[in-house]
Design a protein around this motif. Structure first.
Motif, short mmCIF file in Angstrom:
data_model
loop_
_atom_site.label_atom_id
_atom_site.label_comp_id
_atom_site.label_asym_id
_atom_site.label_seq_id
_atom_site.Cartn_x
_atom_site.Cartn_y
_atom_site.Cartn_z
N ARG A 4 -30.80 -13.50 74.74
CA ARG A 4 -30.22 -12.02 74.74
C ARG A 4 -29.16 -11.85 75.49
NH1 ARG A 4 -33.07 -8.49 77.26
NH2 ARG A 4 -33.04 -6.73 76.02
N GLU A 5 -28.33 -11.00 75.31
CA GLU A 5 -26.95 -10.42 75.99
C GLU A 5 -27.03 -9.04 76.34
OE1 GLU A 5 -23.42 -12.48 74.97
OE2 GLU A 5 -24.25 -13.29 73.29
N PRO A 6 -28.02 -8.78 77.38
CA PRO A 6 -27.83 -7.49 77.75
C PRO A 6 -26.51 -6.90 78.39
CG PRO A 6 -28.90 -8.91 79.61
CD PRO A 6 -28.62 -9.86 78.34
N ARG A 7 -25.71 -7.80 78.76
CA ARG A 7 -24.12 -7.42 79.04
C ARG A 7 -23.28 -8.34 78.49
NH1 ARG A 7 -23.84 -6.28 84.87
NH2 ARG A 7 -23.17 -8.47 84.90
N VAL A 28 -26.30 -14.76 85.44
CA VAL A 28 -25.12 -13.89 85.34
C VAL A 28 -23.64 -14.55 85.75
CG1 VAL A 28 -24.03 -12.09 87.01
CG2 VAL A 28 -26.55 -12.08 86.22
N LEU A 63 -34.12 -7.32 80.39
CA LEU A 63 -33.33 -6.20 80.79
C LEU A 63 -32.93 -5.43 79.74
CD1 LEU A 63 -30.89 -7.90 83.50
CD2 LEU A 63 -31.94 -5.51 83.53
N ALA A 64 -32.86 -4.05 79.67
CA ALA A 64 -32.66 -3.41 78.85
C ALA A 64 -31.04 -3.44 78.45
CB ALA A 64 -33.08 -1.89 78.89
N MET A 65 -30.63 -3.53 77.16
CA MET A 65 -29.22 -3.45 77.00
C MET A 65 -28.55 -2.44 77.35
SD MET A 65 -29.03 -6.24 75.11
CE MET A 65 -27.90 -6.45 73.90
N GLY A 66 -27.23 -2.50 77.75
CA GLY A 66 -26.34 -1.26 77.78
C GLY A 66 -25.78 -0.97 76.44
N GLU A 94 -17.41 -9.23 79.59
CA GLU A 94 -16.25 -8.17 79.50
C GLU A 94 -15.29 -8.44 80.82
OE1 GLU A 94 -17.22 -4.50 80.81
OE2 GLU A 94 -18.93 -4.83 81.93
N ARG A 141 -16.85 -10.89 83.22
CA ARG A 141 -18.31 -11.37 83.62
C ARG A 141 -19.03 -11.24 82.26
NH1 ARG A 141 -19.99 -5.35 86.22
NH2 ARG A 141 -19.79 -4.37 84.48
N PHE A 154 -27.49 -2.94 87.25
CA PHE A 154 -27.14 -3.95 86.30
C PHE A 154 -25.86 -3.44 85.59
CE2 PHE A 154 -27.01 -6.52 82.57
CZ PHE A 154 -26.79 -7.90 82.92
N HIS A 155 -25.93 -2.23 84.89
CA HIS A 155 -25.25 -1.96 84.00
C HIS A 155 -23.77 -1.11 84.69
CE1 HIS A 155 -26.84 -3.45 80.58
NE2 HIS A 155 -28.24 -2.89 80.69
N PHE A 187 -14.66 -3.74 88.41
CA PHE A 187 -15.76 -4.18 88.69
C PHE A 187 -16.17 -3.91 90.30
CE2 PHE A 187 -15.44 -7.57 85.25
CZ PHE A 187 -15.69 -6.50 84.10
N ASN A 231 -35.48 -16.76 78.23
CA ASN A 231 -36.82 -16.79 78.47
C ASN A 231 -37.22 -15.86 79.51
OD1 ASN A 231 -37.47 -18.84 76.70
ND2 ASN A 231 -36.97 -20.39 78.19
N ASP A 232 -36.62 -14.46 79.49
CA ASP A 232 -36.69 -13.49 80.45
C ASP A 232 -36.08 -13.91 82.10
OD1 ASP A 232 -37.97 -12.08 78.59
OD2 ASP A 232 -39.90 -12.23 79.45
N VAL A 233 -35.34 -15.07 81.98
CA VAL A 233 -34.41 -15.36 83.04
C VAL A 233 -33.01 -14.73 82.96
CG1 VAL A 233 -33.73 -16.98 84.73
CG2 VAL A 233 -35.93 -17.19 83.80
N THR A 234 -32.49 -13.85 84.01
CA THR A 234 -31.16 -13.50 83.75
C THR A 234 -30.36 -14.48 84.35
OG1 THR A 234 -32.27 -11.03 83.89
CG2 THR A 234 -29.77 -11.42 83.99
N MET A 245 -37.82 -16.86 89.20
CA MET A 245 -37.17 -15.90 89.25
C MET A 245 -37.14 -14.91 87.82
SD MET A 245 -33.61 -16.58 91.31
CE MET A 245 -33.55 -18.09 92.23
N ALA A 246 -38.31 -15.31 87.15
CA ALA A 246 -38.29 -14.74 85.69
C ALA A 246 -38.46 -13.08 86.03
CB ALA A 246 -39.57 -14.98 85.03
N SER A 247 -37.96 -12.27 85.19
CA SER A 247 -38.05 -10.83 85.47
C SER A 247 -38.05 -10.22 83.79
CB SER A 247 -36.73 -10.44 85.83
OG SER A 247 -35.55 -10.87 85.25
N ALA A 268 -23.66 -11.15 81.33
CA ALA A 268 -24.98 -11.76 81.77
C ALA A 268 -25.92 -12.12 80.40
CB ALA A 268 -25.76 -10.60 82.31
N GLN A 325 -30.16 -13.36 78.89
CA GLN A 325 -31.57 -13.71 79.46
C GLN A 325 -32.03 -14.74 78.53
OE1 GLN A 325 -33.36 -9.97 79.37
NE2 GLN A 325 -33.60 -10.07 81.43
#
Lengths: 199, 150, 392
Positions: free
Chosen positions: B40-43, B83, A6-9, B46, B72, A83-84, C88, B78-81, A1-3, B74, B76
């Motif tokens: 990483r913390e893309p979100r 949630v 994700l770009a940060m918000g 909150e 919630r 996502f964001h 949400f 190793n590129d796995v997200t 499931m690697a993706s 999110a 990452q």
């Protein structure tokens, strides 16, 4: 499931969104005048950082958004928005609350978007258009919020852009509202904006 | 039991446990993976609201009952997200749950996550069983007394 | 004369300080903790959550502490807080058939599938004050049943007239099979009306769109779910006393926890968030039928956050009463009048308008005062004239 990463918000969602929102409000209050818009985002292309910042500010799970072909063709863009901001991404432009347009020169005619109804003129699509350049220029505009006249130039835009603005104003109070979003600034062109004579 | 072959059902079962685990339990599970790969913390975590709905008559058309606080996050790894969405205002718990969700998606790490969460599942099952047994003790057993001839 | 008045800042500041001191009470008494309120005044917390329309036990407990135990003030605090939080999304409707039961009773069937579970109820207590509670004596643990007989899934689904229930997701959810609803049992014989079907349409939301009339049933139920318990209790009681009688029976009350799931766009599936506790009441009411509809039972429905069967029952009575038009009944009583009920059920709105009367109305009153003086002058002049003209 690697993706892919994700770009940060927004780093500071409340304050960052407030800053962008204030710029957008000022842009509508003073049509045609550039408002500073700084964005520290790295969204997936072809979404620019500024359009991404505007999108994250305005979109949420209750809004329907239409993407133009280049944006719709980039799954990473949809993923980023979902996502964001979790908007409903729809295919029919006339049902959209917002339209994200990355290829300004080939933007669809305004008529394909929601124009609002006489009872609810607010139920119209707001077009968020990314452009490469914004400056004071040859397109002379007047209307509420403009002292006298203001000149705008933006590129790229379709050749018939002045005619479209004129037609949009003619339908007032119905019509679309539009933001031109450049790398450092935003200009608002609400439906109340008219072409000044001599264009 | 969950259908072992459906990855979505299995991930939902995981999330159901993560939403109920406390901070210490989540951290104990994460500790098995120290040092964690870069995160990483893309979100960032909150807190917000979710509108809870019921159905008219219990099984009819939906209506809005009221909101609930939800946190919630999110992350990452190793590129796995990973949630998480859970009831309440709990940024640390949400972040930890998202980390475990990310770890769990790695097939190699999955059994370790499941094993680490086994005590949580056990605690929750025991608490549920105890509560159910106490409610069960309040079950009314009606009896009727025969009166008169035959 | 009108004099502009400004001031009072110091008085207000000092009043707030005095409020804080009064809130604390005697400093020799240990300060109450949020956890103590949450655990030991749980029903007050539940009421604040239900009418504050926000499920969060810790926040409701904090609100109660800050409000010095004033329920409506605490509800106001929760309502204010929720406006600061982003939403949400909307969860999937909860399934009360799969509730983890804490209590479940029926007044219509003695031996119904799933049985009668009294749970932690005040019913059957003698309402004698317990001096033992005035001391800190640890309570004996409640007895637990050795074996927990379950309704078999097959029987339950047969009774419910539905496909076999899907297995619970994890070991954490109660292994018990869904307990069929009383209304399903009656529904099998078409003795009771079905619930309005789910058309897939989004239900209206009072927090987004202001109340307008006529209000549909989903809107009415949302309004009642956050409505004032006392107001709804009085209206429910009025229907029993003959002001729009509906011949109610408690088909079923169930209290317990239901799982909440949110469909998450980025994942593409519904995420379990945990469980909220709710009270559900299915009221079964008499209905003689019309030219088109044969006689059958009708339904009133109540669902509230937390444990509050008084509120859920009142809600179900008022829900049924407001359905008069749909069921071809006549409008004769306040509880049936949706505009009256829904406009006055919200205690934050009510308290705001009632309590605003204590704010300065100096100018309004000066105008009234002047007017009354003027009228009195005119009145006196008129009676003088009358006396002068008197032939005696």
């Amino acid at each position: 499931m690697a993706s892919p990463p994700l770009a940060m918000g927004f780093a500071d969602p409340a304050r960052d969104a407030q800053r962008v929102f204030k710029a957008l409000m000022s842009a509508l209050a003073r049509p045609g005048r550039k408002q500073r818009l700084a964005a520290r985002l790295s969204p997936p292309p072809p979404l620019t950082p500024e359009l991404a910042a505007v999108a994250l500010t305005l979109l949420d799970f209750e809004t329907a958004v239409w993407l133009d072909a280049p944006l719709a063709g980039a799954p990473a863009v949809s993923d980023f928005l979902r996502f964001h901001a979790a908007p409903r991404i729809i295919a029919a432009p006339h049902d959209a609350d917002f339209a994200l347009i990355s290829d300004a020169a080939r933007m669809p005619p305004f008529e394909v978007f929601a124009q609002g109804t006489p009872d609810y003129p607010d139920r119209a699509t707001t077009l968020l258009v990314q452009v490469a350049k914004l400056a004071t220029g040859a397109l002379r505009l007047e209307g509420p919020g403009i002292a006298g006249r203001v000149g705008v130039s933006a590129a790229p835009l379709p050749d018939d852009f002045p005619a479209r603005i004129a037609a949009n104003a003619a339908g007032f109070p119905l019509g679309i509202d539009l933001f031109l979003i450049a790398p450092d600034a935003v200009v608002g062109l609400p439906r109340s904006v008219r072409l000044a004579e001599g264009n | 039991m969950t259908s072992a072959e459906d990855p979505v059902q299995r991930r939902k079962a995981l999330m159901q446990v993560l939403a109920r685990a406390d901070q210490a339990e989540l951290e104990a599970a994460i500790d098995r993976f120290t040092p964690l790969p870069p995160l990483r913390e893309p979100r960032p975590a909150e807190t917000g609201l979710v509108m809870v709905r019921g159905r008219i008559g219990g099984d009819g058309a939906p209506f809005n009952l009221g909101e609930a606080t939800v946190t919630r996050a999110a992350v990452q790894l190793n590129d796995v997200t990973g949630v998480s969405y859970l009831l309440g205002r709990a940024p640390e718990r949400a972040r930890a749950a998202a980390i475990l969700d990310a770890l769990w998606q790695d097939p190699a790490a999955q059994p370790v996550v499941e094993e680490a969460l086994a005590p949580v599942r056990r605690r929750l099952a025991e608490a549920a069983a105890e509560a159910a047994a106490k409610v069960e003790a309040t079950r009314v057993n009606f009896f009727t007394m025969a009166r008169g001839e035959d | 004369m009108y004099v502009a008045v400004k001031g009072g800042e110091t008085a207000i500041r000092n009043a707030h300080a005095l409020l804080a001191e009064a809130r604390r009470g005697d400093p020799a008494v240990p300060e109450i903790g949020i956890d103590q309120i949450r655990e030991q005044l749980a029903l007050a917390v539940d009421r604040v959550m239900a009418e504050g329309s926000l499920f969060d036990r810790d926040l409701a407990a904090l609100a109660l502490k800050q409000a010095r135990g004033d329920t409506i003030e605490a509800i106001f605090l929760l309502r204010a807080l929720r406006t600061t939080l982003p939403r949400f999304g909307a969860a999937l409707p909860v399934d009360t058939a799969t509730m983890t039961l804490r209590r479940r009773i029926s007044a219509t069937f003695k031996d119904l599938p799933g049985g009668q579970l009294l749970g932690p109820t005040f019913d059957y207590t003698h309402r004698l004050l317990d001096p033992a509670l005035a001391t800190q004596t640890p309570a004996a643990p409640a007895p637990a049943a050795k074996a927990t007989p379950k309704v078999s899934a097959k029987a339950a689904s047969k009774a419910a007239g539905k496909a076999a229930p899907k297995p619970p997701m994890g070991e954490t959810s109660t292994p018990a099979a869904p307990v069929p609803r009383v209304t399903d049992l009656l529904g099998d014989e078409k003795l009771i009306e079905p619930a309005p079907a789910d058309t897939g349409a989004e239900p209206p939301d009072l927090t987004r769109t202001p109340l307008a009339f006529p209000a549909d049933r989903a809107t009415r139920l949302q309004n009642l779910a956050r409505g004032d318990e006392g107001f709804l209790l009085a209206l429910g009681y009025s229907t029993q006393r003959g002001y729009a009688r509906t011949h109610p029976f408690v088909g079923e009350i169930r209290i317990g926890e239901v799982e909440v799931e949110l469909f998450v766009e980025e994942l593409g599936f519904a995420v379990p968030l945990g469980a909220v506790s709710v009270t559900e009441c299915q009221m079964v009411n008499q209905f003689h039928g019309t030219a088109e509809a044969p006689p059958q039972f009708t339904r009133g429905y109540g669902l509230v956050f937390g444990q509050s069967e008084r509120k859920a029952m009142s809600m179900a009575l008022v829900d049924r009463a407001m359905r008069w038009e749909e069921l071809g009944e006549t409008l004769s009583a306040p509880a049936q009048d949706a505009e009256f009920v829904l406009s006055h059920s919200d205690n934050v709105q009510s308290t705001g308008f009632v309590e605003h009367l204590k704010l300065p109305h100096y100018v309004d009153f000066q105008a009234e005062l002047g007017l009354v003086r003027l009228m009195r002058g005119a009145h006196a002049a008129a009676s003088d004239a009358l006396q002068d003209g008197d032939p005696e």
